[in-house]
Design an enzyme around this catalytic site. Structure first.
Site, short mmCIF file in Angstrom:
data_model
loop_
_atom_site.label_atom_id
_atom_site.label_comp_id
_atom_site.label_asym_id
_atom_site.label_seq_id
_atom_site.Cartn_x
_atom_site.Cartn_y
_atom_site.Cartn_z
N ASP A 31 0.84 -1.18 0.00
CA ASP A 31 0.00 0.00 0.00
C ASP A 31 0.89 1.25 0.00
O ASP A 31 1.83 1.35 0.80
CB ASP A 31 -0.89 -0.02 1.25
CG ASP A 31 -1.80 1.17 1.34
OD1 ASP A 31 -2.75 1.24 0.54
OD2 ASP A 31 -1.56 2.03 2.21
N GLU B 254 1.21 0.00 -4.76
CA GLU B 254 0.44 1.19 -5.14
C GLU B 254 1.39 2.37 -5.19
O GLU B 254 2.24 2.53 -4.32
CB GLU B 254 -0.65 1.41 -4.10
CG GLU B 254 -1.49 2.64 -4.32
CD GLU B 254 -2.46 2.87 -3.19
OE1 GLU B 254 -3.48 3.55 -3.45
OE2 GLU B 254 -2.21 2.40 -2.07
#
Length: 244
Positions: free
Chosen positions: A214, A243
């Protein structure tokens, strides 16, 4: 003692696949089985996703069988480390969160276990779920959130060495690049070591086949390169993506 029977033989069923050939299905542990008509006994739990032969009252496959029938190779599960926003004692399973609020990085989430009061239960049941996926030909990817924690002040590392885990300016104000109230100071040697060792632990102890990071751009490049190198030294089949 927490290893299910046959765990020593458990392995990645898609280890020979090139990373560009994997087909990934993203899912949430609770969501996949919680519906009243899922036909799953352990709804919303690790064990629920390990159950086979589950169907709706209309005869449609659910849970693990449903995923296995899609033709995917890897299942990306939203965070299942111990996160803060769901009360683990809520046996009804009505509380919900995605899980992007880390509390204890190297511990499985207790609300997904059948008994959150005994640590060995959540560990064994998570392993049973992973083993069930592997037996179905599905590799397992763990969604990890090392870029911030739920509560910087209360986080265990900052309790031991105040402020060391988080980036702060000269006035003691937390950096907030993630818009979650704090950012991890991964560039510090011992924080880098903590992150690398955590990923290695999940790889070795739980047989993880991949990691999705993330907001990976909030972690420094050296930390990411180091952890990929260290993991690939023992498991070259583990895949990584993040990400931006």
């Amino acid at each position: 003692a927490t290893n299910p029977q046959g765990w020593e033989e458990d392995k990645n069923p898609n280890a020979s696949l090139n990373v560009t050939d994997v087909v990934i299905y993203e899912a949430h542990v609770r969501d996949m089985t919680i519906h009243a008509d899922s036909g799953v006994k352990n709804k919303g739990k690790f064990l629920g996703l390990a159950e086979e032969g589950t169907k709706t009252s209309f005869g449609e496959s659910t849970g693990l069988d449903y995923i296995a029938g899609l033709g995917v190779t890897h299942v990306h599960l939203l965070p299942f480390y111990d996160y803060a926003s769901v009360n683990e004692e809520n046996e009804g399973g009505n509380e919900y969160n995605w899980g992007y609020d880390p509390k204890n990085y190297s511990c499985p989430e207790g609300s997904y276990s059948t008994d959150p009061y005994h640590g060995e239960t959540r560990i064994k049941e998570l392993k049973q779920m992973i083993q069930a996926f592997h037996r179905k030909g599905l590799s397992v990817i763990m969604d990890v959130v090392y870029n911030h924690v739920d509560d910087a002040e209360a986080f265990c590392y900052n309790q031991i060495v105040p402020g060391f885990f988080s980036r702060m300016d000269k006035d003691g104000i937390y950096s907030n690049g993630c818009y979650c109230g704090n950012d991890t100071a991964s560039e510090r040697v011992m924080i880098r070591n903590y992150i690398v060792e955590s990923v290695l632990y999940w790889t070795k102890e739980y047989h993880m086949d991949g990691f999705r990071f993330d907001l990976v751009g909030l972690l420094d490049v050296d930390t990411i390169c180091d952890l990929v190198k260290r993991v690939h030294e023992i498991r070259p089949d583990v895949i990584f993506y993040g990400e931006g």
